[in-house]
Design an enzyme around this catalytic site. Sequence first.
Site, PDB file in Angstrom:
ATOM      1  N   LEU A 222       0.856  -1.178   0.000  1.00  0.00           N
ATOM      2  CA  LEU A 222       0.000   0.000   0.000  1.00  0.00           C
ATOM      3  C   LEU A 222       0.896   1.234   0.000  1.00  0.00           C
ATOM      4  CD1 LEU A 222      -2.645  -0.935   2.753  1.00  0.00           C
ATOM      5  CD2 LEU A 222      -2.935  -1.087   0.267  1.00  0.00           C
ATOM      6  N   ASP A 223       0.436   2.295  -0.643  1.00  0.00           N
ATOM      7  CA  ASP A 223       1.185   3.548  -0.592  1.00  0.00           C
ATOM      8  C   ASP A 223       1.295   4.019   0.856  1.00  0.00           C
ATOM      9  OD1 ASP A 223       1.316   3.513  -3.338  1.00  0.00           O
ATOM     10  OD2 ASP A 223      -0.323   4.949  -3.620  1.00  0.00           O
ATOM     11  N   LYS A 224       2.301   4.824   1.120  1.00  0.00           N
ATOM     12  CA  LYS A 224       2.530   5.312   2.479  1.00  0.00           C
ATOM     13  C   LYS A 224       1.311   6.042   3.033  1.00  0.00           C
ATOM     14  CE  LYS A 224       5.804   8.021   5.241  1.00  0.00           C
ATOM     15  NZ  LYS A 224       7.068   8.802   5.227  1.00  0.00           N
TER      16      LYS A 224
ATOM     17  N   ARG B  83      -5.305   6.701  -7.222  1.00  0.00           N
ATOM     18  CA  ARG B  83      -5.034   8.130  -7.080  1.00  0.00           C
ATOM     19  C   ARG B  83      -5.022   8.817  -8.447  1.00  0.00           C
ATOM     20  NH1 ARG B  83       0.314   7.836  -3.417  1.00  0.00           N
ATOM     21  NH2 ARG B  83       0.132  10.123  -3.435  1.00  0.00           N
TER      22      ARG B  83
ATOM     23  N   THR C 108      -1.775   5.622   2.260  1.00  0.00           N
ATOM     24  CA  THR C 108      -2.977   4.787   2.245  1.00  0.00           C
ATOM     25  C   THR C 108      -3.045   3.907   3.484  1.00  0.00           C
ATOM     26  OG1 THR C 108      -2.832   4.722  -0.169  1.00  0.00           O
ATOM     27  CG2 THR C 108      -4.305   3.138   0.879  1.00  0.00           C
TER      28      THR C 108
END
Length: 234
Positions: free
Chosen positions: A50-52, A149, A54
């Site tokens: 997961l993105d930071k 995103r 998120t």
Amino acid sequence: MFTLVHQHPDFLIINKHPNVSVHKDDNDQPLLAAVAEQTGDKQLYLIHRLDKMTSGLLLLGRNKEAAALLSANFAKRVVDKFYIAISTKKPKKKQGVVVGDMSRSRRSSWKLESTKENPAVTQFFSAAAGNGRRFFLCKPHTGKTHQIRVALRSVGAGITGDAIYGSEDADRGYLHAYSLAFPYKGETQRFTCPPEQGELWHSYEVKVALAQWQSPWTLTWPTLPDSLQKACQR
């Protein structure tokens, strides 16, 4: 850094908190080390990322065999993932599908192209989120970097608090990995986790919409054309 959601003999499900990185830093993974300290595991395996910014559901393997099986599910694209997001602006369309190749843009950002050679495919529904904002339920069929995103930005609805693609500062980036479903040893595993951190998640409008999206896999998602289904299997 996280909240433990479920313990299985072969895997763990955690709710990763926002602004926590899952990537290695100098060959160290602080998040996995923190989880292992709580659960007593000697080693954990990161199955996906997961993105930071998120938050939400993250799957960790507890042994090599399980990690291989779970990773194969993602490679074969038999995992259903559902994300929720809040945007500052209303989208060009209230629901639909965003399709297009993704390419590097400036700095660490990506952009959506009009070509469809190896496209990112994202379906979404949306509802009111209060104060002119919009609440999204997204179903990505591919696993591209920054996919959701970029998809929401492309329909004019950058995610609130997203420093790269958004247009409004907030107490966090409002993207959350809400639901995860995957096969494991003959059984379908399903998990749903509402977001814990972020004031905008607690608006009346968001709570009403979320109550209708408690089981996102049961919703009537429009069937993708054969050409897109093939693209999702590449």
